[in-house]
Design a protein around this motif. Sequence first.
Motif, PDB file in Angstrom:
ATOM      1  N   THR A  22       0.835  -1.202   0.000  1.00 45.18           N
ATOM      2  CA  THR A  22       0.000   0.000   0.000  1.00 45.18           C
ATOM      3  C   THR A  22       0.869   1.250   0.000  1.00 45.18           C
ATOM      4  O   THR A  22       0.593   2.211  -0.721  1.00 45.18           O
ATOM      5  N   ALA A  23       1.925   1.261   0.806  1.00 40.60           N
ATOM      6  CA  ALA A  23       2.829   2.409   0.851  1.00 40.60           C
ATOM      7  C   ALA A  23       3.538   2.594  -0.489  1.00 40.60           C
ATOM      8  O   ALA A  23       3.706   3.729  -0.962  1.00 40.60           O
ATOM      9  N   LEU A  24       3.935   1.514  -1.121  1.00 41.37           N
ATOM     10  CA  LEU A  24       4.580   1.610  -2.424  1.00 41.37           C
ATOM     11  C   LEU A  24       3.612   2.152  -3.480  1.00 41.37           C
ATOM     12  O   LEU A  24       3.998   2.970  -4.322  1.00 41.37           O
ATOM     13  N   GLN A  25       2.370   1.715  -3.438  1.00 38.14           N
ATOM     14  CA  GLN A  25       1.375   2.217  -4.392  1.00 38.14           C
ATOM     15  C   GLN A  25       1.122   3.711  -4.182  1.00 38.14           C
ATOM     16  O   GLN A  25       1.047   4.476  -5.144  1.00 38.14           O
ATOM     17  N   LEU A  26       0.998   4.119  -2.942  1.00 31.91           N
ATOM     18  CA  LEU A  26       0.785   5.532  -2.645  1.00 31.91           C
ATOM     19  C   LEU A  26       1.991   6.356  -3.094  1.00 31.91           C
ATOM     20  O   LEU A  26       1.841   7.434  -3.668  1.00 31.91           O
ATOM     21  N   GLY A  27       3.179   5.857  -2.842  1.00 31.75           N
ATOM     22  CA  GLY A  27       4.390   6.552  -3.284  1.00 31.75           C
ATOM     23  C   GLY A  27       4.442   6.691  -4.793  1.00 31.75           C
ATOM     24  O   GLY A  27       4.830   7.739  -5.323  1.00 31.75           O
ATOM     25  N   LEU A  28       4.033   5.660  -5.504  1.00 27.03           N
ATOM     26  CA  LEU A  28       4.016   5.715  -6.961  1.00 27.03           C
ATOM     27  C   LEU A  28       3.019   6.750  -7.461  1.00 27.03           C
ATOM     28  O   LEU A  28       3.312   7.509  -8.397  1.00 27.03           O
ATOM     29  N   VAL A  29       1.867   6.822  -6.838  1.00 27.42           N
ATOM     30  CA  VAL A  29       0.868   7.824  -7.225  1.00 27.42           C
ATOM     31  C   VAL A  29       1.409   9.227  -6.999  1.00 27.42           C
ATOM     32  O   VAL A  29       1.261  10.117  -7.852  1.00 27.42           O
ATOM     33  N   VAL A  30       2.060   9.450  -5.868  1.00 29.28           N
ATOM     34  CA  VAL A  30       2.632  10.775  -5.567  1.00 29.28           C
ATOM     35  C   VAL A  30       3.702  11.138  -6.591  1.00 29.28           C
ATOM     36  O   VAL A  30       3.751  12.262  -7.088  1.00 29.28           O
ATOM     37  N   VAL A  31       4.564  10.198  -6.943  1.00 25.95           N
ATOM     38  CA  VAL A  31       5.621  10.463  -7.925  1.00 25.95           C
ATOM     39  C   VAL A  31       5.019  10.809  -9.281  1.00 25.95           C
ATOM     40  O   VAL A  31       5.460  11.759  -9.946  1.00 25.95           O
ATOM     41  N   VAL A  32       3.999  10.097  -9.695  1.00 18.11           N
ATOM     42  CA  VAL A  32       3.368  10.380 -10.991  1.00 18.11           C
ATOM     43  C   VAL A  32       2.731  11.762 -10.984  1.00 18.11           C
ATOM     44  O   VAL A  32       2.858  12.527 -11.946  1.00 18.11           O
ATOM     45  N   TRP A  33       2.048  12.121  -9.895  1.00 17.34           N
ATOM     46  CA  TRP A  33       1.452  13.451  -9.798  1.00 17.34           C
ATOM     47  C   TRP A  33       2.514  14.533  -9.839  1.00 17.34           C
ATOM     48  O   TRP A  33       2.346  15.563 -10.501  1.00 17.34           O
ATOM     49  N   LEU A  34       3.618  14.327  -9.129  1.00 23.94           N
ATOM     50  CA  LEU A  34       4.683  15.327  -9.144  1.00 23.94           C
ATOM     51  C   LEU A  34       5.291  15.461 -10.532  1.00 23.94           C
ATOM     52  O   LEU A  34       5.593  16.565 -10.988  1.00 23.94           O
ATOM     53  N   LEU A  35       5.469  14.355 -11.214  1.00 22.37           N
ATOM     54  CA  LEU A  35       6.017  14.415 -12.567  1.00 22.37           C
ATOM     55  C   LEU A  35       5.079  15.150 -13.512  1.00 22.37           C
ATOM     56  O   LEU A  35       5.523  15.762 -14.478  1.00 22.37           O
ATOM     57  N   ALA A  36       3.794  15.106 -13.244  1.00 20.70           N
ATOM     58  CA  ALA A  36       2.838  15.820 -14.082  1.00 20.70           C
ATOM     59  C   ALA A  36       2.720  17.288 -13.683  1.00 20.70           C
ATOM     60  O   ALA A  36       2.548  18.153 -14.544  1.00 20.70           O
ATOM     61  N   LEU A  37       2.812  17.592 -12.399  1.00 16.05           N
ATOM     62  CA  LEU A  37       2.578  18.955 -11.932  1.00 16.05           C
ATOM     63  C   LEU A  37       3.795  19.864 -12.037  1.00 16.05           C
ATOM     64  O   LEU A  37       3.657  21.061 -12.274  1.00 16.05           O
ATOM     65  N   ILE A  38       4.985  19.329 -11.840  1.00 14.87           N
ATOM     66  CA  ILE A  38       6.184  20.179 -11.838  1.00 14.87           C
ATOM     67  C   ILE A  38       6.395  20.869 -13.178  1.00 14.87           C
ATOM     68  O   ILE A  38       6.608  22.085 -13.211  1.00 14.87           O
TER      69      ILE A  38
END
Length: 71
Positions: A22-38
Amino acid sequence: MLSVTRAPVERPESPTLVVLVTALQLGLVVVVWLLALIPAAIAALTVLVFKTVRGALRRTPTVLPSSEDRR
């Protein structure tokens, strides 16, 4: 009557493994969002800075009062 068939061997889930996945999935979602937002944030800031600098460097025309305003 319907019967639900179960898998031949049921193994209990490890709570530690569930938390880890679950922590790995949440981390992956955060990384994808950051890659899109930055990049979007950088683009927006670039446009804002460009417009601000362009507006600051633009000369404002000097408006002289007309002969009618002097009366």
